[in-house]
Write an enzyme that holds these catalytic residues in place. Structure first.
Site, PDB file in Angstrom:
ATOM      1  N   MET A  14     -17.533  35.540 -63.385  1.00  0.00           N
ATOM      2  CA  MET A  14     -18.160  35.806 -62.097  1.00  0.00           C
ATOM      3  C   MET A  14     -17.487  37.054 -61.548  1.00  0.00           C
ATOM      4  SD  MET A  14     -20.565  34.766 -60.198  1.00  0.00           S
ATOM      5  CE  MET A  14     -20.968  33.031 -60.110  1.00  0.00           C
ATOM      6  N   GLY A 215     -27.762  59.233 -75.151  1.00  0.00           N
ATOM      7  CA  GLY A 215     -28.377  58.294 -76.088  1.00  0.00           C
ATOM      8  C   GLY A 215     -27.348  57.674 -77.003  1.00  0.00           C
ATOM      9  N   ASP A 242     -24.005  46.860 -72.150  1.00  0.00           N
ATOM     10  CA  ASP A 242     -24.365  45.466 -72.462  1.00  0.00           C
ATOM     11  C   ASP A 242     -25.868  45.339 -72.736  1.00  0.00           C
ATOM     12  OD1 ASP A 242     -21.748  44.625 -72.217  1.00  0.00           O
ATOM     13  OD2 ASP A 242     -21.951  44.112 -70.097  1.00  0.00           O
ATOM     14  N   ASN A 266     -31.914  52.083 -76.580  1.00  0.00           N
ATOM     15  CA  ASN A 266     -31.850  53.177 -75.601  1.00  0.00           C
ATOM     16  C   ASN A 266     -32.855  52.952 -74.485  1.00  0.00           C
ATOM     17  OD1 ASN A 266     -29.898  54.984 -76.520  1.00  0.00           O
ATOM     18  ND2 ASN A 266     -31.329  56.121 -77.817  1.00  0.00           N
TER      19      ASN A 266
HETATM   20  P1  ADP Z   1     -20.958  51.971 -71.702  1.00  0.00           P
HETATM   21  O1  ADP Z   1     -21.745  51.514 -70.528  1.00  0.00           O
HETATM   22  O2  ADP Z   1     -20.535  50.854 -72.587  1.00  0.00           O
HETATM   23  O3  ADP Z   1     -19.858  52.947 -71.398  1.00  0.00           O
HETATM   24  P2  ADP Z   1     -22.727  54.158 -72.408  1.00  0.00           P
HETATM   25  O4  ADP Z   1     -22.343  54.840 -71.150  1.00  0.00           O
HETATM   26  O5  ADP Z   1     -22.595  54.920 -73.673  1.00  0.00           O
HETATM   27  O6  ADP Z   1     -21.992  52.772 -72.624  1.00  0.00           O
HETATM   28  O7  ADP Z   1     -24.254  53.700 -72.238  1.00  0.00           O
HETATM   29  C1  ADP Z   1     -24.868  52.845 -73.159  1.00  0.00           C
HETATM   30  C2  ADP Z   1     -26.307  53.234 -73.328  1.00  0.00           C
HETATM   31  O8  ADP Z   1     -26.971  53.148 -72.062  1.00  0.00           O
HETATM   32  C3  ADP Z   1     -26.535  54.666 -73.789  1.00  0.00           C
HETATM   33  O9  ADP Z   1     -26.470  54.758 -75.201  1.00  0.00           O
HETATM   34  C4  ADP Z   1     -27.935  54.924 -73.250  1.00  0.00           C
HETATM   35  O10 ADP Z   1     -28.903  54.325 -74.084  1.00  0.00           O
HETATM   36  C5  ADP Z   1     -27.932  54.168 -71.924  1.00  0.00           C
HETATM   37  N1  ADP Z   1     -27.527  55.025 -70.793  1.00  0.00           N
HETATM   38  C6  ADP Z   1     -26.300  55.105 -70.214  1.00  0.00           C
HETATM   39  N2  ADP Z   1     -26.290  56.001 -69.206  1.00  0.00           N
HETATM   40  C7  ADP Z   1     -27.544  56.502 -69.144  1.00  0.00           C
HETATM   41  C8  ADP Z   1     -28.196  57.482 -68.323  1.00  0.00           C
HETATM   42  N3  ADP Z   1     -27.533  58.134 -67.350  1.00  0.00           N
HETATM   43  N4  ADP Z   1     -29.510  57.746 -68.540  1.00  0.00           N
HETATM   44  C9  ADP Z   1     -30.192  57.088 -69.512  1.00  0.00           C
HETATM   45  N5  ADP Z   1     -29.638  56.170 -70.317  1.00  0.00           N
HETATM   46  C10 ADP Z   1     -28.342  55.878 -70.148  1.00  0.00           C
END
Ligand code: ADP
Length: 289
Positions: A14, A215, A242, A266
């Site tokens: 939580m 991506g 997640d 993605n």
């Molecule tokens: P984490 O949240 O674990 O740090 P990331 O930042 O790499 O992981 O984000 C995971 C996935 O979420 C990316 O591979 C992409 O698909 C999507 N994502 C994250 N940020 C963006 C964004 N600003 N715009 C579009 N897609 C995003």
């Protein structure tokens, strides 16, 4: 198409979110602006992401014998996650994330609580369920011996495992080798899979590296393929990783090739960042088309 079946073994928390204009100084008491409780934990988030996308999802984990535990179980039910393998552990709290958000700072204390009681023996009690899964999905918010045990067990049972190595923790090579896919973000990839002498990261044949707005990438032979994501207006990136992992598991369990599965993940994650909250922003299957 057969409904894909995924088992998530991991954390259930939580999130206790307090919002204040400033952080209190040492020894200081201040008035804040608001407080809310939000279901979280990487395991639970990924289970909810996969369930919202239409998979049959079985969660293996534990909550504490407290009101948060009841509420976390109710949340799984509302989200369509199966909870027959989520036990309530007495004498320990539910997993908690104490989050203080101020204008200029945020500070978080995580209490593992019942997540720390997800032992190898406990997981063994659900072998049948694991064996019937298309994929098992794990993260690193449960004890390391349990992670290692799951990899051994799934190897024996012949069930492919996706490891989301977050938060970053090193495993012996023999364990990484048991993973079908490993899904670090770029920071975790740098920490865990240093580049070999051949210029490629270790275990590149099974890595899927997420890279925020850029991506995600994987390797075809020694060539890195980057699957770009859509440009979207970002509201809240909590839970993007997640959502990506839950969605990737669903697409792989549906038998899609990796490149298509990464594009699907993605897409799900790019929809989730446009809404507030980790779980509440996760898309349902109908929103994906
Ligand atoms: P984490 O949240 O674990 O740090 P990331 O930042 O790499 O992981 O984000 C995971 C996935 O979420 C990316 O591979 C992409 O698909 C999507 N994502 C994250 N940020 C963006 C964004 N600003 N715009 C579009 N897609 C995003």
């Amino acid at each position: 198409m057969k409904t894909p079946r995924i088992t998530v073994i991991g954390s259930i928390n939580m999130d206790l979110v307090t919002v204040a204009e400033n952080m209190p100084e040492q020894g200081e008491t201040i008035s804040g602006d608001s407080f809310k409780t939000l279901p979280g934990g990487k395991g639970a988030n990924q289970a909810v992401a996969a369930a919202r996308l239409g998979a049959e999802v079985h969660m293996i984990g534990k909550v504490g014998d407290d009101p948060f535990g009841d509420s976390l179980l109710n949340n799984f039910e509302a989200q369509g996650v199966e909870t027959e393998a989520v036990d309530t552990e007495s004498d320990v709290s539910s997993g908690l994330a104490n989050i203080i958000v101020s204008d200029h700072d945020n500070r978080i204390i995580i209490i593992a609580g019942a997540n720390g009681e997800v032992t190898p023996d406990y997981v063994d009690g659900f072998k049948e369920q694991i064996e019937e899964s298309d994929y098992v999905l794990i993260q690193f918010e449960i004890p390391k011996p349990t992670i290692e045990h799951i990899l051994d067990l799934c190897g024996t049972l012949g069930v492919p495992v996706i490891i989301n190595p977050a938060p970053a923790m090193q495993l012996d090579d023999a364990y990484w080798e048991k993973a079908a896919y490993i899904t670090p973000n770029d920071n975790e990839a740098e920490k865990l899979f240093a580049y070999d002498t051949d210029g490629l990261p270790k275990f590149h044949d099974r890595l899927v590296i997420t890279n925020g707005a850029k991506g995600a990438s994987f390797f075809k032979g020694d060539r890195m393929i980057t699957v770009p994501t859509e440009k979207v207006e970002v509201t809240d990136t909590t839970g993007a990783g997640d959502t990506f992992n839950g969605a990737l598991a669903v697409a792989l369990a549906e038998g899609r090739p990796l490149e298509e599965a990464v594009a699907f993940a993605n897409r799900a994650a790019s929809l989730s960042v446009q809404k507030l909250g980790a779980q509440s922003g996760m898309p349902k299957r109908g929103e994906m088309e």
